[in-house]
Design an enzyme around this catalytic site. Sequence first.
Site, mmCIF file in Angstrom:
data_model
loop_
_atom_site.group_PDB
_atom_site.id
_atom_site.type_symbol
_atom_site.label_atom_id
_atom_site.label_comp_id
_atom_site.label_asym_id
_atom_site.label_seq_id
_atom_site.Cartn_x
_atom_site.Cartn_y
_atom_site.Cartn_z
ATOM 1 N N GLN A 1 20.483 -20.446 -14.053
ATOM 2 C CA GLN A 1 20.170 -19.040 -13.846
ATOM 3 C C GLN A 1 20.041 -18.339 -15.198
ATOM 4 O O GLN A 1 20.905 -18.495 -16.066
ATOM 5 C CB GLN A 1 21.255 -18.388 -12.979
ATOM 6 C CG GLN A 1 21.231 -18.953 -11.564
ATOM 7 C CD GLN A 1 22.458 -18.626 -10.740
ATOM 8 O OE1 GLN A 1 23.553 -18.522 -11.266
ATOM 9 N NE2 GLN A 1 22.273 -18.484 -9.436
ATOM 10 N N GLU B 1 24.272 -13.327 3.174
ATOM 11 C CA GLU B 1 23.194 -14.115 2.564
ATOM 12 C C GLU B 1 21.938 -14.101 3.423
ATOM 13 O O GLU B 1 20.818 -14.110 2.891
ATOM 14 C CB GLU B 1 23.681 -15.537 2.305
ATOM 15 C CG GLU B 1 24.670 -15.596 1.137
ATOM 16 C CD GLU B 1 25.482 -16.876 1.087
ATOM 17 O OE1 GLU B 1 25.081 -17.867 1.727
ATOM 18 O OE2 GLU B 1 26.530 -16.883 0.417
ATOM 19 N N GLY C 1 25.637 -12.511 -28.802
ATOM 20 C CA GLY C 1 24.798 -13.700 -28.657
ATOM 21 C C GLY C 1 23.693 -13.509 -27.651
ATOM 22 O O GLY C 1 23.035 -12.464 -27.602
ATOM 23 N N VAL C 2 23.503 -14.520 -26.787
ATOM 24 C CA VAL C 2 22.424 -14.459 -25.789
ATOM 25 C C VAL C 2 22.771 -13.485 -24.668
ATOM 26 O O VAL C 2 21.937 -13.209 -23.800
ATOM 27 C CB VAL C 2 22.130 -15.873 -25.235
ATOM 28 C CG1 VAL C 2 23.208 -16.323 -24.254
ATOM 29 C CG2 VAL C 2 20.739 -15.955 -24.612
ATOM 30 N N TYR D 1 27.953 -24.461 5.079
ATOM 31 C CA TYR D 1 29.315 -23.937 5.173
ATOM 32 C C TYR D 1 30.273 -24.810 5.974
ATOM 33 O O TYR D 1 31.423 -25.004 5.557
ATOM 34 C CB TYR D 1 29.284 -22.500 5.703
ATOM 35 C CG TYR D 1 28.921 -21.522 4.604
ATOM 36 C CD1 TYR D 1 29.891 -20.997 3.760
ATOM 37 C CD2 TYR D 1 27.594 -21.156 4.377
ATOM 38 C CE1 TYR D 1 29.560 -20.125 2.734
ATOM 39 C CE2 TYR D 1 27.257 -20.291 3.359
ATOM 40 C CZ TYR D 1 28.242 -19.775 2.539
ATOM 41 O OH TYR D 1 27.910 -18.915 1.513
ATOM 42 N N HIS E 1 24.403 -17.660 -4.425
ATOM 43 C CA HIS E 1 24.064 -18.623 -3.367
ATOM 44 C C HIS E 1 22.607 -18.472 -2.933
ATOM 45 O O HIS E 1 21.897 -19.458 -2.754
ATOM 46 C CB HIS E 1 24.983 -18.412 -2.163
ATOM 47 C CG HIS E 1 26.364 -18.960 -2.373
ATOM 48 N ND1 HIS E 1 27.350 -18.865 -1.420
ATOM 49 C CD2 HIS E 1 26.925 -19.618 -3.411
ATOM 50 C CE1 HIS E 1 28.462 -19.434 -1.871
ATOM 51 N NE2 HIS E 1 28.219 -19.899 -3.081
ATOM 52 N N SER F 1 18.960 -14.541 -17.082
ATOM 53 C CA SER F 1 18.685 -13.112 -16.926
ATOM 54 C C SER F 1 17.233 -12.812 -17.284
ATOM 55 O O SER F 1 16.679 -13.383 -18.230
ATOM 56 C CB SER F 1 19.602 -12.287 -17.835
ATOM 57 O OG SER F 1 20.948 -12.431 -17.470
ATOM 58 N N PHE G 1 29.372 -12.370 -16.176
ATOM 59 C CA PHE G 1 29.639 -13.709 -16.688
ATOM 60 C C PHE G 1 28.380 -14.553 -16.546
ATOM 61 O O PHE G 1 27.742 -14.536 -15.496
ATOM 62 C CB PHE G 1 30.758 -14.385 -15.895
ATOM 63 C CG PHE G 1 32.126 -13.842 -16.167
ATOM 64 C CD1 PHE G 1 32.921 -14.383 -17.166
ATOM 65 C CD2 PHE G 1 32.646 -12.796 -15.420
ATOM 66 C CE1 PHE G 1 34.190 -13.881 -17.422
ATOM 67 C CE2 PHE G 1 33.898 -12.295 -15.658
ATOM 68 C CZ PHE G 1 34.682 -12.842 -16.669
ATOM 69 N N PHE G 2 28.015 -15.273 -17.601
ATOM 70 C CA PHE G 2 26.960 -16.262 -17.467
ATOM 71 C C PHE G 2 27.627 -17.523 -16.922
ATOM 72 O O PHE G 2 28.436 -18.152 -17.589
ATOM 73 C CB PHE G 2 26.305 -16.559 -18.818
ATOM 74 C CG PHE G 2 25.359 -15.478 -19.280
ATOM 75 C CD1 PHE G 2 24.962 -14.452 -18.429
ATOM 76 C CD2 PHE G 2 24.835 -15.489 -20.558
ATOM 77 C CE1 PHE G 2 24.088 -13.459 -18.835
ATOM 78 C CE2 PHE G 2 23.949 -14.496 -20.979
ATOM 79 C CZ PHE G 2 23.586 -13.489 -20.110
#
Length: 404
Positions: free
Chosen positions: A207, A137, A276-277, A95, A85, A209, A397-398
């Site tokens: 997003q 956050e 993989g990636v 929210y 977030h 990495s 997890f991507f």
Amino acid sequence: MLSQRTIEVIKSTVPVLEIHGTAITTRFYNMLFTAHPELLDIFNHANQKQGKQQAALANAVYAAALHIDRLEMILPVVKQIAHKHRSLGVQAEHYPIVGQHLLAAIKDVLGDAASEEILQAWGEAYGVIADAFIGIEADMYEQAKTQAGGWAGFKPFRIIQKVKESDVITSFYMTPLDGGALAAFEPGQYISVNVHIPGEEHAQIRQYSLSDASDKPYYRISVKREDAIVDRPAGKVSVYLHEQKEVGDILSISAPAGDFTLDQRDSRPVVLISGGVGLTPMVSMLNTLAIAKPARQVTFIHAAHNGRLHALKQQVETVAQQNSNLSFHWCYEKPTEQDLTEPAFHKQGYIDLNWLQTVVPVKEASYYFCGPVPFMKAIHDALLEWGIPAEDLHYEFFGPAGSL
């Protein structure tokens, strides 16, 4: 604090959520984006179309209901989502909007089964959970802004180098447009890239990495081009970056985020396994270990379709040549004739437990893995079968978080 009656009512909805959770979250997103199309500038459209976001939210709501009397049980998941977030720019004012449409979706899907008492209980519970997110956050936003080299929101970076790493993966090296310092990051973290693609009504945020260590004078992301296949459209952002963005162009990115990070306090051997990636955060971890913890034993294992699709291979081998505590192993599903002649090629087919047991020198280690979900399930199950404690398994997890 929630009353005992509220907890009982929420608990009573667990079986219903198990059955109807995805229907509720699908309806929720339809209602949310109809009333607030501006929020499409934040959400990943591809995950919406593929149903990944709906499933992830359904899992989160189910987990909240299941553990409503012990919300500390879901705190790690709350922090994981809060990182995303903050990276995307979700704000406190979003929210109440989400809560309004989530309750409306529950009522719309369940009809009379969603009694006034149930809706009131869920409204109360949502308020408690939302306050937890908002507080966490807020701290993350403050930290991202006030850290050395940090910033709020999205900041323009210039692409200083573009390198083709394999047939499908290209690296982008970026530095701040203002020439300022770079915020440090933990190996395994990611940034959000915010692009406005010509012809698209809404912004697109993805997003990626960071794929190098934090001591470099640049940020590097290594992006896989997602071309269209039978059951999946082409990735708009990955194709746009590969085809349209060149050295000198500007990308808007958020400060690094994410909780899938290398524990640098741990001195035990570490095993990095990727498919993989999914190797991008692993290379960041590897490069960091080579610099900061050269005495720590590292086993780097990567699976790819073949050598043509194996990115950053030479970089890993170069690091290994400079560090006697590092070993690496390549596993190709369908190796080319050239692959079969490579001295570093170790296995044809898939990574399995029998092979892992022959290449991992010390079983008592920390294990980090990342890649396609079927790959991660296979690795996860193999390591548990081997008797590796669950607390020594770390994975990412991507995209929206799922479950192995």
